[in-house]
Enzyme design. Structure first.
Site, short mmCIF file in Angstrom:
data_model
loop_
_atom_site.label_atom_id
_atom_site.label_comp_id
_atom_site.label_asym_id
_atom_site.label_seq_id
_atom_site.Cartn_x
_atom_site.Cartn_y
_atom_site.Cartn_z
N GLU A 1 0.93 -1.02 -0.26
CA GLU A 1 0.11 -0.01 -0.58
C GLU A 1 0.81 1.57 -0.08
OE1 GLU A 1 -3.27 -0.01 2.94
OE2 GLU A 1 -4.10 -1.83 1.40
N GLU B 1 -6.27 -6.83 -2.22
CA GLU B 1 -6.91 -7.97 -0.91
C GLU B 1 -8.85 -6.85 -1.33
OE1 GLU B 1 -4.91 -5.54 2.30
OE2 GLU B 1 -3.35 -6.07 1.85
#
Ligand code: GLA
Ligand code: ZN
Length: 667
Positions: free
Chosen positions: A143, A311
């Site tokens: 991320e 995800e």
């Protein structure tokens, strides 16, 4: 199309692993992402390395027919390292205070020490595992893109920022002149004096803005974005030396309040494919279906190719509190939404809820007990359906003939100074996206410098600044027969974030065939408009347009600018340039996009039903029409042709019934 999971075997006893494998296969899961936070397991003390544990995991996964996306662990520098190197590694916040050990992402992208450590470990990992047969791809870090971890205000960054500015401007006089440092006595005598824009004296009193020089702020935003990209690329380069497997990183949604802080178009260039993390209903709120659809569209657009969800939410989740459990049908619906919008692999976060650590509440497919449950049943059904669909289809992409331009330079500038209360670049783009979403017409995002010839309609909302290349690109697009819409607050600033002194709309005045001598940023008032979009309401901004060569396409019907144009159209070369001087409410916006589609030979479908997402997609050879019911109630969707529903194999004629959160794939 297939599904996978984010798997953390190192969180569990080995004797459980085989059960996990059996259950994953039962659910149709064939790929796992692993390893992205494991630095302290690899290097327990400085230069003391251990790899046997990962050898064992990889061998085990391979023996059990799982392929692996291998995460590099650079998001979590271990304790011994931050203890030893401290501020040589830590990020600093906007007040210049160091961050501390204890969560993750506490490192500075410009730390020479940290970069050296990351290179060393990445090299070892890549060397050792590149040839491992389980590995199908790599994920760099984790991320990259939380704005508050992208923007660092430490001394290391200040030093590098000065070098960045020196490279860019050459002389300090040039910087002074460009920034207008004559304003408020900010003239610098050398690059060594230039500040990194920490909280200044006015920081606490001027709310919505940092108060620093806007050119400095935009350069700093660019510098931070470049810093992350170069940090990532160092790892990409190392892995490429050893491995021919594709490399990615997991990105974030369009805007977590202040955006991602990274130019994802640029970041995507060195990646083989892009992925993102999709949480929809959790502690921090619920995303609307159209917003999620928009995020998928953005991801698809960074490379204009199939992407993954790395995800995907699969249970109730949050850190200090939990959000709702996904209602039956939603896990399936969310997966189809990803696939319809161009994702070919959906990886669920996470396989099983972890009983310890910050994310003890973050439920995956399985709960803490690891036993089959409702969510497991639902995912298993999805796994089976994906296998079935894959017999017919390769990776699908929506067939977009329209594009919305997205510029990170403009986004950052809009965040620095927002023009008017309530204005957000990102939500304006969403207003445009929503109109297409509701009509079931796919729309792509594109960077302003991209080749736009594939699109018959291009929309440029609040494209604040363009460089020469981008400007010419848009001019050529229109000249060669394109339909281009430019909105208020477009073309009025330089790339250095100062105002152009040409009459508004500056860079686009000639193309649009208009001049704007007066405008009204709306505060606590609304203004009624009427035009090719029917009647509507502006709530943010009104440009009062004086046509030069353009013709009126809409006008204000109240206030002191009543009867003055709010929208125009100008013939430009073989194309048309529309200018929309105001924002529009949802209905008027939808009408406008319908009108523009009809002017651009884009068929307007007849599937538009509240809460039903309709996406026509293709794999190049086969067509699929996805119908997805985001409503908590059943719906009947009219369809124009005879189809086969590809999940059930049933013939469909006239209408399709969908239960709550149900989906259909028509061929
Ligand atoms: C992010 C991270 C994951 C995990 C989840 C849940 O998306 O990438 O590692 O922390 O959030 O919080
Ligand atoms: Zn820093």
């Amino acid at each position: 199309m297939r599904i996978g999971v984010d798997y953390y075997p190192e969180h569990w006893e080995k004797k459980r692993w085989k059960t996990d494998m059996d259950m994953m296969h039962q659910a149709g899961i064939g790929v796992v992402r692993i390893g992205e936070f494991d630095w302290s397991l690899y290097e327990s003390k400085e230069d003391v390395y251990h790899f046997e544990w990962m050898d064992e995991i990889l061998d085990f996964l391979h023996t059990n027919n799982m392929t692996v996306v291998f995460g590099t662990p650079s998001a979590t520098p271990p304790k011994w390292m931050t203890d030893k190197y401290g501020d040589a590694i830590y990020q600093a916040d906007i007040n210049g205070n160091s961050k501390i050990f204890g969560t993750r992402k506490h490192y500075c992208f410009n730390s020479d020490v940290y970069r050296e450590k990351v290179r060393k470990l990445t090299e070892k990992i890549a060397e050792r595992y590149a040839g491992h047969p389980a590995i199908e791809g790599w994920q760099i870090d984790n991320e990259l893109g939380w704005a508050d971890t992208v923007r660092c205000y430490c001394d290391k960054c200040e030093k590098k920022f000065r070098e960045f500015l020196k490279d860019k401007y050459g002389t300090i006089d040039k910087l002074n002149e460009t920034y207008g440092t004559v304003f408020w006595s900010q003239t610098y005598n050398s690059f060594d004096e230039v500040i990194i824009p920490r909280a200044g004296a006015c920081y606490d009193c001027c709310h919505d803005t940092q108060g620093q020089n806007p050119s400095l702020l935009l350069d700093y935003d660019r510098f931070c974005s470049e810093s992350v990209i170069s940090f990532m690329n160092e790892q990409v380069d190392i892995i490429r030396k050893h491995s021919d497997r594709p490399i990615t990183t997991n990105m974030l949604d369009a805007a977590v309040n202040s955006g991602t802080g990274i130019d994802y178009f640029k970041m995507s260039k060195t990646l083989d494919f892009v992925t993102w993390d999709n949480y929809i209903e959790f502690q921090w709120g619920k995303a609307k279906d159209e917003t999620v659809s928009r995020d998928h569209a953005l991801l698809r657009s960074y490379k204009h190719q199939p992407f993954w969800v790395m995800e995907q939410q699969s249970g109730p989740c949050g850190w200090s509190k939990m959000g709702p459990t996904p209602t039956p049908g939603k896990l399936r619906l969310w997966t189809y939404q990803a696939v319809a919008n161009g994702s070919d692999t959906v990886v669920y976060f996470r396989w099983r809820a972890c009983p310890f650590g910050t994310e003890e509440y973050w439920h995956g497919i399985l709960g803490h007990d690891g036993r089959p449950n409702r969510r497991f049943e639902e995912i298993s059904k999805v796994g089976e359906e994906m296998k079935r669909l894959s017999q017919t289809y390769g990776p699908l992409q929506p067939k977009a003939k329209a594009a919305i331009l997205k510029s990170f330079d403009s986004e950052w500038s809009h965040e620095i100074h927002k023009h008017v209360e309530g204005f957000h670049y990102d939500s304006l783009l969403l207003d445009y996206y929503r109109a297409f979403y509701r009509m079931g017409i796919p729309v792509e995002f594109a960077a302003p410098e991209e080749d736009l010839t594939a699109y018959s309609l291009v929309l440029a909302p609040a494209l604040l600044m363009v460089n020469k290349e981008q400007k010419e690109n848009l001019e050529n697009y229109a000249k060669n027969g394109g339909n281009l819409l430019i909105s208020f607050r477009s073309g009025v600033k330089t790339m250095e974030n100062t105002f152009l002194t040409e009459t508004i709309p500056g860079d686009f005045g000639k193309m649009a065939g208009i001049e704007i001598h007066d405008f009204d940023p709306l505060l606590e008032k609304e203004t009624k408009v009427s035009g090719v979009f029917g009647t509507g309401t502006a709530k943010l901004w009104c440009d009062i347009i004086s046509p030069v060569t353009a013709k009126e396409a809409g006008r204000y019907i109240e206030d002191f600018y009543m009867d003055k144009p709010c929208m125009t159209v100008n013939a430009y070369g073989n194309g048309r340039v529309y200018y929309l001087g105001c924002d529009l409410d949802e209905k008027a916006m939808e009408n406008l996009m319908k009108y523009l589609c009809s002017q651009s030979d884009i068929p307007v479908g007849s599937y538009a039903i509240e809460g039903v997402e309709c996406v026509p997609a293709t794999d190049g050879a086969n067509e699929a029409l996805f119908l997805m019911n985001h409503n908590a109630h059943s719906v009947i969707v009219p369809v124009e042709k005879e189809y086969t529903e590809m999940i059930t194999g049933e013939k469909v004629k006239g209408t399709v019934s969908l239960g709550a959160y149900d989906v259909a794939v028509l061929k």
